[in-house]
Enzyme design. Sequence first.
Site, mmCIF file in Angstrom:
data_model
loop_
_atom_site.group_PDB
_atom_site.id
_atom_site.type_symbol
_atom_site.label_atom_id
_atom_site.label_comp_id
_atom_site.label_asym_id
_atom_site.label_seq_id
_atom_site.Cartn_x
_atom_site.Cartn_y
_atom_site.Cartn_z
ATOM 1 N N GLU A 271 11.518 -10.640 -29.721
ATOM 2 C CA GLU A 271 12.501 -9.565 -29.916
ATOM 3 C C GLU A 271 12.671 -8.711 -28.664
ATOM 4 O O GLU A 271 13.714 -8.083 -28.475
ATOM 5 C CB GLU A 271 12.133 -8.698 -31.129
ATOM 6 C CG GLU A 271 10.918 -7.775 -30.976
ATOM 7 C CD GLU A 271 9.571 -8.445 -31.268
ATOM 8 O OE1 GLU A 271 9.481 -9.687 -31.176
ATOM 9 O OE2 GLU A 271 8.605 -7.712 -31.568
ATOM 10 N N HIS B 114 6.290 -11.788 -28.542
ATOM 11 C CA HIS B 114 7.329 -10.926 -29.125
ATOM 12 C C HIS B 114 8.709 -11.286 -28.573
ATOM 13 O O HIS B 114 9.175 -10.655 -27.627
ATOM 14 C CB HIS B 114 7.009 -9.457 -28.822
ATOM 15 C CG HIS B 114 5.830 -8.958 -29.567
ATOM 16 N ND1 HIS B 114 5.919 -8.442 -30.843
ATOM 17 C CD2 HIS B 114 4.517 -8.919 -29.240
ATOM 18 C CE1 HIS B 114 4.713 -8.100 -31.267
ATOM 19 N NE2 HIS B 114 3.848 -8.376 -30.313
ATOM 20 N N CYS C 264 3.679 -12.500 -33.873
ATOM 21 C CA CYS C 264 2.393 -11.950 -33.464
ATOM 22 C C CYS C 264 1.450 -11.862 -34.661
ATOM 23 O O CYS C 264 0.979 -12.889 -35.125
ATOM 24 C CB CYS C 264 2.589 -10.619 -32.743
ATOM 25 S SG CYS C 264 1.238 -10.300 -31.598
#
Length: 544
Positions: A518, A516, A382
């Site tokens: 994650e 993102h 990001c």
Amino acid sequence: MARFIFITGGVVSSLGKGLMAASLAALLQARGYKVRIRKFDPYLNVDPGTMSPYQHGEVYVTDDGAETDLDLGHYERFTGVSARQSDNVTSGRIYQGIIAKERRGDYLGATVQVIPHVTDAIKEFAKAHTEDLDFVLCEIGGTVGDIESLPFIEAIRQLRNELGRDQTVFVHVTLVPFIAAAGELKTKPTQHSVKELTALGVQPDVLVCRCEHHLPEGERAKIAAFCNVRKEAVIPALDAKSIYEVPLQYHGEGLDFEVLRAFGITPGLAPDLRRWHDIADRLHNPEGEVTIGVVGKYVGLQDAYKSLNEALVHGGMANRVKVNIQWIDAEIFERGDAEIAALLEPMHGILVPGGFGERGTEGKIASVRFARERKVPFFGICLGMQMACIEGARNTAGIDEASSTEFGATGEPVVGIITEWMSAEGLQKRAAGGDLGGTMRLGAYDAKLAGNSHVATIYGTTAISERHRHRYEVNGAYREALEKGGLAFSGMSPDGLLPEIVERPDHPWFIGVQFHPELKSKPFDPHPLFAGFIAAALQQARLV
Ligand code: GLN
């Protein structure tokens, strides 16, 4: 109809209620049940989207674009069930809905009150979309005794009354502190907490007692007697070495068994815990280790990068290596260039995570440069991808003044605000000076990957969907210049307008993503980008 498990916390905060809820859900799932976990947050913010990561830790974003409490991340990582907007509610959101209805005149002249209007809204929220589930676990944020959580406790009391004992179970998580001077575990705080809860009409069925030392049978019996809970339903919960061992530990203490029993269900066969044993094995028997430097802004508080931390651990599990994370404050780089090399040289991989605002960005740009020039595996997420583009613009494309409009007016807006984009609901538009809450490009969006790219190899496909949370975007007008500088735009939004991924083909592992990844990584299903990044770091570790 779904059965409800209501989870409250007592004595102090940070007892790991969220992990307990996630672990219990995973254990029920391992017994073949369909589960969903919800979080009730008593604060007045409509959602945590506008809260500082220092205050509240990371904001977890769901596929459907909700900005939620970080506990929803645990829920997803432990169960694999995608969280939704309807799984997290705050007092602020409840009141917002009620006040909007009141202004419309929907209450037809009635006085609008906490009971029944607020409690009804909480109950509706708990029961919404639960038809196809076996168990709904509802975690109530805060600690029993807080003024803010009273309406939530009242709502679950009413639900027990309405649905009956065989449809509802109350689990209370408390602390049994060890007083070193006396050399004893103390049960009094637990007794007081349960007393407080019963005064509100909620008698817990199962007590989860967090303690630093083994809970002797005598103490367990004492808690059972004073708290009106069966002794077997007083579950000791000692600290675990890793959060991924918590489900196994709770199972060993009989948590899932006791919860089923409290519903009047005779537990059938033992749960299938192979997934959790495999994870524990990977954690305990690593075949190597790597050190990853995370150059960020909120490094003082690990909760601010919760999912990132976990995804790196998952990447390690995928490669059977231990991942040491070195949190590096991006601001220290701004004190002088000499420190950069000294700090980053020992790293086998450099990651620049998401973030907001200008503070620390020059340090992040300097770390991108180090990773690019020294050919150290680099992963930008990001804001980290935006930094990789600004670094590329300044140092490989000759655009010295390259910057982001997020940091103020600039003549070279390599990163600029996005004012229009396509979503499943149609064209989205934003004004530069609009509301900050809930207005970013949020949630799952598709991206198309270039067939010959590094990322297409890593993902094993050219069509992906990932979760987003950003207001700024790499400016397509600079694409050609950046590509000449060696940065390939290897992932784009399906309409070809918004850059989603950049990479450097002349570098062993240099990838920046606007989303993102994650948020979607799981211990039993590590995200391919994290698995790939750690594999590259392992390669690097062998070189140095
Ligand atoms: N601040 C940047 C933006 O809004 C990056 C956001 C992030 O890293 N989540 O686009």
